[in-house]
Design a protein around this motif. Structure first.
Motif, short mmCIF file in Angstrom:
data_model
loop_
_atom_site.label_atom_id
_atom_site.label_comp_id
_atom_site.label_asym_id
_atom_site.label_seq_id
_atom_site.Cartn_x
_atom_site.Cartn_y
_atom_site.Cartn_z
N ALA A 155 -21.35 36.66 -17.39
CA ALA A 155 -22.36 36.32 -18.40
C ALA A 155 -22.31 37.30 -19.56
CB ALA A 155 -23.75 36.30 -17.76
N ALA A 156 -22.17 38.59 -19.24
CA ALA A 156 -22.07 39.60 -20.30
C ALA A 156 -20.80 39.42 -21.11
CB ALA A 156 -22.12 41.00 -19.68
N GLY A 157 -19.70 39.04 -20.44
CA GLY A 157 -18.45 38.79 -21.15
C GLY A 157 -18.57 37.63 -22.13
N VAL A 158 -19.26 36.56 -21.70
CA VAL A 158 -19.48 35.42 -22.59
C VAL A 158 -20.30 35.84 -23.81
CG1 VAL A 158 -20.58 33.16 -22.79
CG2 VAL A 158 -19.25 33.71 -20.75
N MET A 159 -21.33 36.65 -23.59
CA MET A 159 -22.17 37.11 -24.70
C MET A 159 -21.37 38.00 -25.65
SD MET A 159 -24.93 35.57 -24.26
CE MET A 159 -25.86 36.36 -25.57
N LEU A 160 -20.48 38.84 -25.10
CA LEU A 160 -19.64 39.67 -25.96
C LEU A 160 -18.70 38.82 -26.81
CD1 LEU A 160 -18.72 42.60 -23.52
CD2 LEU A 160 -20.24 42.72 -25.50
N LEU A 161 -18.20 37.72 -26.22
CA LEU A 161 -17.30 36.84 -26.97
C LEU A 161 -18.05 36.03 -28.02
CD1 LEU A 161 -15.06 35.57 -24.03
CD2 LEU A 161 -14.42 37.18 -25.81
N VAL A 162 -19.30 35.70 -27.73
CA VAL A 162 -20.09 34.90 -28.69
C VAL A 162 -20.63 35.79 -29.81
CG1 VAL A 162 -22.16 33.50 -28.97
CG2 VAL A 162 -20.68 33.13 -27.00
N LEU A 163 -21.26 36.90 -29.44
CA LEU A 163 -21.87 37.78 -30.44
C LEU A 163 -20.84 38.65 -31.15
CD1 LEU A 163 -25.03 38.89 -28.44
CD2 LEU A 163 -24.83 37.06 -30.13
N ARG A 164 -19.75 38.97 -30.48
CA ARG A 164 -18.63 39.74 -31.02
C ARG A 164 -19.03 41.07 -31.65
NH1 ARG A 164 -15.53 35.36 -34.59
NH2 ARG A 164 -17.68 34.95 -35.21
N PRO A 165 -19.75 41.91 -30.90
CA PRO A 165 -20.03 43.25 -31.44
C PRO A 165 -18.78 44.13 -31.45
CG PRO A 165 -20.78 43.09 -29.17
CD PRO A 165 -20.31 41.72 -29.56
N ILE A 166 -17.77 43.75 -30.65
CA ILE A 166 -16.49 44.47 -30.65
C ILE A 166 -15.35 43.46 -30.69
CG2 ILE A 166 -17.38 46.48 -29.42
CD1 ILE A 166 -16.20 45.38 -26.86
N LYS A 167 -14.23 43.89 -31.28
CA LYS A 167 -13.04 43.06 -31.35
C LYS A 167 -11.83 43.90 -30.96
CE LYS A 167 -14.87 40.40 -35.26
NZ LYS A 167 -14.63 40.01 -36.67
N ILE A 168 -10.75 43.22 -30.60
CA ILE A 168 -9.53 43.92 -30.23
C ILE A 168 -9.01 44.72 -31.43
CG2 ILE A 168 -7.11 43.60 -29.59
CD1 ILE A 168 -7.95 41.25 -27.90
N GLY A 169 -8.67 45.98 -31.18
CA GLY A 169 -8.16 46.85 -32.23
C GLY A 169 -9.22 47.72 -32.88
N GLU A 170 -10.50 47.45 -32.63
CA GLU A 170 -11.55 48.27 -33.23
C GLU A 170 -11.79 49.54 -32.41
OE1 GLU A 170 -14.36 45.09 -35.60
OE2 GLU A 170 -14.87 45.58 -33.53
N TRP A 171 -12.19 50.59 -33.13
CA TRP A 171 -12.48 51.87 -32.48
C TRP A 171 -13.98 51.93 -32.20
CZ3 TRP A 171 -8.96 55.53 -30.97
CH2 TRP A 171 -9.49 56.72 -30.46
N VAL A 172 -14.33 52.02 -30.91
CA VAL A 172 -15.74 51.97 -30.53
C VAL A 172 -16.05 53.05 -29.52
CG1 VAL A 172 -15.80 49.46 -30.90
CG2 VAL A 172 -15.37 50.36 -28.61
N GLU A 173 -17.35 53.32 -29.37
CA GLU A 173 -17.87 54.14 -28.29
C GLU A 173 -18.96 53.35 -27.59
OE1 GLU A 173 -19.27 57.90 -29.60
OE2 GLU A 173 -17.28 58.72 -30.03
#
Length: 282
Positions: free
Chosen positions: A121-139
């Motif tokens: 469920a959290a993975g689906v929300m991350l894909l829908v809301l997209r607070p992070i994307k592949i290649g981005e630098w995050v903490e």
């Protein structure tokens, strides 16, 4: 089935003629062969479709890379699921029965793996809301690095030390996410301490020149320097400067190195913690 009924069944089969035995075994064998053939065809189609979808996504900008990998997996497993349903129907299992069976299995699995479903469920929300994307630098969730994969269960981050960290999606979704790439530019806040007998205006001019000599730092907005603290042993000057996120780390490291060289060349002391002992005679 007890031994008496089993012996009657064996006697009944043995007592049949060859044609009668063939009439019993042949339909079953054909169904088994057909089922295996369906599974094989479904497996081949799933691989071909997923490979085609992956190639299409790589040459198209319609869908982001973060979602592409999940869609490829869904296509493959979706085709395999259809093949399994067709095989069950081939053996006479009705669709309603299949749905009821799947519902019961889903309920049992859901109760057994609640944590895993939470990650989905959290993975689906991350894909829908997209607070992070592949290649981005995050903490996030106590880890920092470049996002290499956002899956249905886990998110992978490669740290600055080239270490792959796989984090459950629930931890990522519930934790604060610091995305250093999304907005493009980053602001450096550096603090340079100089001795109290230093000319602060001269120090600021030297630091501005160090920034101006490096094209990585933006001129709009212009760098901002100010005295941020009068410490126990130094006057602290804070430096704000903006740079593109792709060159930020190199620009920051270069500023610290060149600032030290420039201040040394001007004879300006960068003090270190020390104590002054005063002795008075009684």
């Amino acid at each position: 089935m007890d031994s008496f009924n089993l012996s009657l069944l064996i006697d009944g089969i043995v007592g049949q003629s060859d044609n009668q035995i063939l009439n019993i075994v042949l339909p079953i064998g054909l169904k088994v062969l057909g089922g295996l053939l369906l599974l094989l065809v479904g497996w081949v189609i799933s691989i071909r479709l997923s490979a085609w979808a992956n190639a299409f996504f790589e040459t198209s900008d319609l869908i982001e890379e973060t979602i592409e990998k999940v869609l490829v997996q869904l296509i493959r497993f979706g085709v395999l699921a259809v093949a399994v349903v067709l095989v069950l129907q081939l053996f006479g299992v009705q669709t309603a029965t299949i749905l009821a069976l799947l519902s019961g299995v889903a309920l049992a699995i859901g109760l057994a793996v609640q944590g895993t479903l939470s990650n989905v469920a959290a993975g689906v929300m991350l894909l829908v809301l997209r607070p992070i994307k592949i290649g981005e630098w995050v903490e996030t969730a106590g880890e920092g690095g470049s996002v290499s994969r956002v899956g249905l269960f886990r998110t992978d981050i490669v740290t600055i030390n080239n270490v792959l960290v796989s984090i459950p999606n629930t931890a990522v979704f519930q934790a604060p996410i610091h995305n250093y790439t999304r907005l493009g530019r980053r602001r450096m806040t550096a603090v340079v301490g100089v001795a109290y007998d230093s000319d602060v205006d001269q120090v600021c001019e030297i630091l501005r020149k160090v920034l101006a000599d490096n094209p990585a730092w933006d001129s709009d907005p212009a760098p901002y320097l100010y005295v941020s603290n009068l410490g126990d042993f130094s006057v602290d000057i804070s430096v704000w400067a903006w740079a593109d996120g792709s060159v930020y780390f190199d620009a920051q490291a270069n500023f610290k190195l060149e600032a030290k060289k420039a201040l040394d060349a001007a004879g300006i002391e960068i003090p270190f913690p020390h104590h002054v002992e005063i002795r008075r005679s009684v």
